[in-house]
Motif scaffolding. Sequence first.
Motif, PDB file in Angstrom:
ATOM      1  N   VAL A 245      34.399  46.952  17.873  1.00 56.63           N
ATOM      2  CA  VAL A 245      35.621  46.315  18.379  1.00 56.63           C
ATOM      3  C   VAL A 245      36.514  46.164  17.050  1.00 56.63           C
ATOM      4  N   LEU A 246      37.837  46.254  17.408  1.00 55.01           N
ATOM      5  CA  LEU A 246      38.832  45.872  16.417  1.00 55.01           C
ATOM      6  C   LEU A 246      39.492  44.606  16.498  1.00 55.01           C
ATOM      7  N   ILE A 247      39.466  43.553  15.758  1.00 57.61           N
ATOM      8  CA  ILE A 247      40.067  42.239  15.980  1.00 57.61           C
ATOM      9  C   ILE A 247      41.168  41.925  15.208  1.00 57.61           C
ATOM     10  N   ARG A 248      42.246  41.662  15.529  1.00 57.55           N
ATOM     11  CA  ARG A 248      43.422  41.487  14.423  1.00 57.55           C
ATOM     12  C   ARG A 248      44.066  40.069  14.782  1.00 57.55           C
ATOM     13  N   GLY A 249      44.446  39.435  13.724  1.00 56.41           N
ATOM     14  CA  GLY A 249      45.257  37.983  13.975  1.00 56.41           C
ATOM     15  C   GLY A 249      46.682  38.455  13.181  1.00 56.41           C
ATOM     16  N   VAL A 250      47.721  38.672  14.023  1.00 56.90           N
ATOM     17  CA  VAL A 250      48.847  39.084  13.679  1.00 56.90           C
ATOM     18  C   VAL A 250      49.615  38.004  13.577  1.00 56.90           C
ATOM     19  N   GLY A 251      50.571  37.773  12.664  1.00 56.09           N
ATOM     20  CA  GLY A 251      51.436  36.680  12.382  1.00 56.09           C
ATOM     21  C   GLY A 251      52.785  37.407  11.805  1.00 56.09           C
ATOM     22  N   PRO A 252      53.187  37.603  10.573  1.00 55.46           N
ATOM     23  CA  PRO A 252      54.113  38.179   9.872  1.00 55.46           C
ATOM     24  C   PRO A 252      54.723  39.558  10.471  1.00 55.46           C
ATOM     25  N   ALA A 253      53.785  40.261  11.099  1.00 55.50           N
ATOM     26  CA  ALA A 253      54.364  41.352  11.514  1.00 55.50           C
ATOM     27  C   ALA A 253      55.104  41.406  12.795  1.00 55.50           C
TER      28      ALA A 253
ATOM     29  N   ALA B 203      57.678  39.831  13.422  1.00 56.01           N
ATOM     30  CA  ALA B 203      59.185  39.797  12.877  1.00 56.01           C
ATOM     31  C   ALA B 203      59.673  41.244  13.459  1.00 56.01           C
ATOM     32  N   GLN B 204      58.964  42.378  13.224  1.00 60.21           N
ATOM     33  CA  GLN B 204      59.728  43.491  13.597  1.00 60.21           C
ATOM     34  C   GLN B 204      60.015  43.842  14.845  1.00 60.21           C
TER      35      GLN B 204
END
Length: 216
Positions: free
Chosen positions: A202-210, A212-213
């Motif tokens: 599994v791929l787990i991501r915690g996204v914040g700054p991205a 904004a786009q």
Amino acid sequence: MKAADAGSFSVLVSTSAGSVLSTIASLDLGASRLVNLSVRSGAGTGDRTLIAGFVVGPGQPLPLLVRGIGPALTGFGVTGALADPVLTLTTGAGAAVAANDDWGSAANATQISAAAARSGAFALTANARDAALLTPLATGPYTAQITGKAAATGIALMEAYDTAEAADTARLVNLSARSQVGTGGDILIAGFVVAGNVTKRVLIRGVGPALAQFGV
């Protein structure tokens, strides 16, 4: 190959001199899948809306149980739970699929209760203000939103359960959640359950700054 190809096989080799049958060999094709996805975070209205997205893979429509839990969280020691969550389910394009306020008032409340028990979900009392939906979903992306009735805010839990029993039914392949994140009760907590007999990557991501786009 697919899971349906598993079984026991032998090979018969024939020539002009005769035939020879090999010993039986077993072909076991392991499989694993996501059967439960959950997100716990603050919820309310506007920017406080708890938004969870998921993708249903190819196959026959997936009977999915989606729940928006608020009051029932108090039984697990959660303080500040959302008093009356409203659950709305839409397609990736924004088309309405279903909505629920109090799950016990749903026309298929009996089926919802049975699906929850079959999936291992904790039981909800019939007069609870928690929300729940049980609906077949075709392949594609979906979004579940939990808001607070009368502009209320609090901690909520979104759950999605794969209740399929047929082997050719579609499966959950992705979960995403968007919510305000902080510390204490504002921590964003995501959980998932993997079923099967092999390891699943599994791929787990915690996204914040991205974000904004995308205008967030």
